[in-house]
Scaffold this active site. Structure first.
Site, PDB file in Angstrom:
ATOM      1  N   LYS A  68       0.824  -1.216   0.000  1.00 17.00           N
ATOM      2  CA  LYS A  68       0.000   0.000   0.000  1.00 17.00           C
ATOM      3  C   LYS A  68       0.858   1.267   0.000  1.00 17.00           C
ATOM      4  O   LYS A  68       0.592   2.213  -0.755  1.00 17.00           O
ATOM      5  CB  LYS A  68      -0.923  -0.010   1.228  1.00 17.00           C
ATOM      6  CG  LYS A  68      -1.996   1.054   1.194  1.00 17.00           C
ATOM      7  CD  LYS A  68      -2.968   0.897   2.352  1.00 17.00           C
ATOM      8  CE  LYS A  68      -2.309   1.230   3.690  1.00 17.00           C
ATOM      9  NZ  LYS A  68      -3.269   1.205   4.823  1.00 17.00           N
TER      10      LYS A  68
ATOM     11  N   LYS B  17      21.775 -15.532 -27.067  1.00 11.08           N
ATOM     12  CA  LYS B  17      20.446 -15.483 -26.456  1.00 11.08           C
ATOM     13  C   LYS B  17      19.431 -14.987 -27.488  1.00 11.08           C
ATOM     14  O   LYS B  17      19.739 -14.166 -28.355  1.00 11.08           O
ATOM     15  CB  LYS B  17      20.420 -14.587 -25.214  1.00 11.08           C
ATOM     16  CG  LYS B  17      20.628 -13.119 -25.468  1.00 11.08           C
ATOM     17  CD  LYS B  17      20.517 -12.257 -24.212  1.00 11.08           C
ATOM     18  CE  LYS B  17      19.116 -11.774 -23.965  1.00 11.08           C
ATOM     19  NZ  LYS B  17      18.558 -10.871 -24.968  1.00 11.08           N
TER      20      LYS B  17
ATOM     21  N   ASP C 182      16.429 -12.628 -28.508  1.00  3.64           N
ATOM     22  CA  ASP C 182      16.021 -11.308 -28.044  1.00  3.64           C
ATOM     23  C   ASP C 182      14.765 -11.502 -27.191  1.00  3.64           C
ATOM     24  O   ASP C 182      13.986 -12.436 -27.425  1.00  3.64           O
ATOM     25  CB  ASP C 182      15.736 -10.380 -29.232  1.00  3.64           C
ATOM     26  CG  ASP C 182      16.028  -8.920 -28.870  1.00  3.64           C
ATOM     27  OD1 ASP C 182      15.964  -8.075 -29.770  1.00  3.64           O
ATOM     28  OD2 ASP C 182      16.312  -8.646 -27.696  1.00  3.64           O
ATOM     29  N   GLU C 183      14.547 -10.605 -26.250  1.00  2.34           N
ATOM     30  CA  GLU C 183      13.440 -10.835 -25.301  1.00  2.34           C
ATOM     31  C   GLU C 183      12.086 -10.668 -25.976  1.00  2.34           C
ATOM     32  O   GLU C 183      11.059 -11.043 -25.425  1.00  2.34           O
ATOM     33  CB  GLU C 183      13.533  -9.872 -24.107  1.00  2.34           C
ATOM     34  CG  GLU C 183      13.100  -8.450 -24.348  1.00  2.34           C
ATOM     35  CD  GLU C 183      14.137  -7.631 -25.084  1.00  2.34           C
ATOM     36  OE1 GLU C 183      15.210  -8.171 -25.411  1.00  2.34           O
ATOM     37  OE2 GLU C 183      13.862  -6.448 -25.343  1.00  2.34           O
TER      38      GLU C 183
ATOM     39  N   GLY D 138      24.158  -7.050 -29.123  1.00  2.00           N
ATOM     40  CA  GLY D 138      23.374  -7.422 -30.306  1.00  2.00           C
ATOM     41  C   GLY D 138      23.869  -6.589 -31.473  1.00  2.00           C
ATOM     42  O   GLY D 138      24.635  -7.037 -32.324  1.00  2.00           O
TER      43      GLY D 138
HETATM   44  C1  LIG Z   1      19.146  -4.397 -21.196  1.00  3.38           C
HETATM   45  C2  LIG Z   1      18.667  -5.424 -22.216  1.00  3.38           C
HETATM   46  C3  LIG Z   1      19.399  -5.296 -23.527  1.00  3.38           C
HETATM   47  C4  LIG Z   1      18.706  -6.034 -24.648  1.00  3.38           C
HETATM   48  O1  LIG Z   1      17.682  -6.690 -24.454  1.00  3.38           O
HETATM   49  C5  LIG Z   1      19.221  -5.967 -26.000  1.00  3.38           C
HETATM   50  O2  LIG Z   1      18.540  -6.632 -26.932  1.00  3.38           O
HETATM   51  C6  LIG Z   1      20.332  -5.248 -26.327  1.00  3.38           C
HETATM   52  O3  LIG Z   1      20.677  -5.181 -27.651  1.00  3.38           O
HETATM   53  P1  LIG Z   1      21.877  -4.230 -28.138  1.00  3.38           P
HETATM   54  O4  LIG Z   1      21.648  -2.875 -27.535  1.00  3.38           O
HETATM   55  O5  LIG Z   1      23.177  -4.847 -27.683  1.00  3.38           O
HETATM   56  O6  LIG Z   1      21.730  -4.244 -29.655  1.00  3.38           O
HETATM   57 MG   LIG Z   2      16.765  -7.293 -26.261  1.00  9.51          MG
END
Ligand SMILES: CCCC(=O)/C(O)=C/OP(=O)(O)O
Ligand SMILES: [Mg+2]
Length: 404
Positions: A92, A167, A169-170, A353
């Site tokens: 709360k 990994k 991507d999310e 990435g």
């Molecule tokens: C904090 C999470 C970073 C993420 O999910 C992601 O895809 C980063 O990609 P780049 O910025 O390295 O291209």
């Molecule tokens: Mg990402």
């Protein structure tokens, strides 16, 4: 009596902070106190929250004030799970003006219910056979809508670049083209092919998604298909879902926690939950083997002291569980590697990435540029010097800049 202590920063130019703190301690535990008859007070004493510290400060603006207030909550008041903890200490009152949860000092009694990461830093290193340097992870990019063949091709390009982990991507969810079992099978098969060439082991963290009730089966299907790591968007599900997944003996692969949604919770100085609590302590006790968070120097930044706070919470022995691997992320390129290692040491994952796929000589060269940057930093050789004989690193430094 076992108690867990929450510390808050409260901004209020007029408040009587002692009165405010007492009202929180009573209001979030027994509800009311002075009105209770003596007999009732005696019975309720063991449930009563207590103000244990108040530090009042002058704010930045003239006449403004804030206080750091610590309140002890009897462990008897709540069950041994993170939802109960968070509702007890910041339910709360999180909606009651300018108040931010800045620290949790959890009791050994409460922590005893949390096995923590199944693998941790050392376990992930053992899986890869890499113990003497930072790990390197790449991220699929432009992954939505990719066919299975295109995904496999991108995986191979990343793997040939020399990364230790890859990994999802999310934002890659279940889809008709590359459902998790299919993409795990093709990526793990590709990893084995590349390992024949490079001799390097690889972990592939497939994004575990879908309805909560189906996550365990989804994880087991992925593991059955060969998955050797999982990615999980913890905050969109809740810490307790991560806790259930990580403590499940059949889910015997490392879990990487993604910070998606964290930006709705940690940045404000006046509201929410401090990043070290949100992305350090709670992720670790919920069982994340690796924890991603915005770095201090990338594209989506977080103040350096908050980054270092996350680092410390992922490593501290106080939590009594395995250490989680810090993964400072977003906008990472090879020129940042010396800063990352200076801030985090070698128990860190360099994660990129765009910094890999956007390399002017292509994805493989992007991976090699990072491998070279890590080599140089571990040898204490300036990147620019190391790049003189290495075109991949030189091209990366030319386009994104070198170390500060
Ligand atoms: C904090 C999470 C970073 C993420 O999910 C992601 O895809 C980063 O990609 P780049 O910025 O390295 O291209
Ligand atoms: Mg990402």
């Amino acid at each position: 009596m076992s108690r867990s202590i929450a510390t808050y920063r409260i901004y209020d130019d007029q408040a009587d902070f002692r009165k405010k703190a007492t009202s929180i301690a009573v209001g979030m535990t027994v509800g009311s106190w002075t009105e209770l008859p003596a007999a009732k007070q005696e019975a309720m004493q063991k449930h009563l929250g207590e103000v244990v510290d108040i530090q009042v400060h002058e704010g930045w603006e003239p006449g403004s004030r804030y206080a750091d207030i610590s309140i002890a909550y009897p462990d008897i008041n709540f069950s041994r799970d993170i939802p109960a903890l968070l509702v007890t200490v910041f339910g709360k009152i999180s909606m009651d003006g300018r108040i931010k949860l800045t620290n949790l000092d959890l009791s050994p009694e409460f922590l005893s219910a949390f096995p923590g990461p199944k693998f941790g830093i050392d376990g992930v290193r053992d899986l890869l056979g890499v113990h003497d340097r930072p790990l390197l992870m790449s991220i699929f990019k432009s992954v939505i809508g990719l066919s299975a063949d295109e995904l496999r091709e991108q995986f191979i390009r990343q793997a040939l670049g020399g990364v230790d982990l890859i990994k999802d991507d999310e934002i890659l969810f279940e889809n008709e083209l590359t459902p998790i079992q299919k993409r795990v099978r093709l990526c793990i098969e590709a990893a084995r092919e590349v390992e024949q060439q490079t001799g390097k082991k690889l972990l592939y963290a497939a994004n575990l998604t879908g309805h909560t009730s189906k996550l365990r089966d989804q994880a087991l299907r992925a593991i059955d298909a060969g998955a050797n790591a999982l990615l999980f968007n913890v905050l969109s599900y809740g810490y307790d879902v991560l806790h259930e997944l990580s403590s499940d003996p059949d889910i015997n692969v490392p879990i990487a926690a993604h910070p998606a949604l964290a930006g709705a919770i940690y940045p404000s100085p006046y509201h929410g939950i401090a990043a070290p609590v949100l992305l350090g302590q709670l992720m670790r006790i919920a069982g994340a083997d690796l924890v991603l968070f915005p770095s201090p120097y990338g594209s989506v930044t977080m103040p350096r002291e908050e980054n270092l706070g996350i680092r410390d919470d992922l490593h501290t022995v106080k939590l009594g569980v395995k250490r989680s691997m810090p993964v400072p992320s977003a906008g990472i390129h090879p020129g940042l590697v010396p800063r990352i290692i200076r801030d985090f040491g070698t128990d860190v994952v360099v994660n990129a990435g765009g910094g890999i796929h956007g390399h002017p000589l292509g994805t493989e060269a992007g991976g090699r540029a990072f491998v070279q940057a890590i080599e140089a930093t571990m040898k204490s050789v300036p990147l620019a010097h190391y790049a003189e004989e290495r075109e991949e690193l030189k091209a990366a430094l030319d386009i994104w800049g070198g170390e500060a």
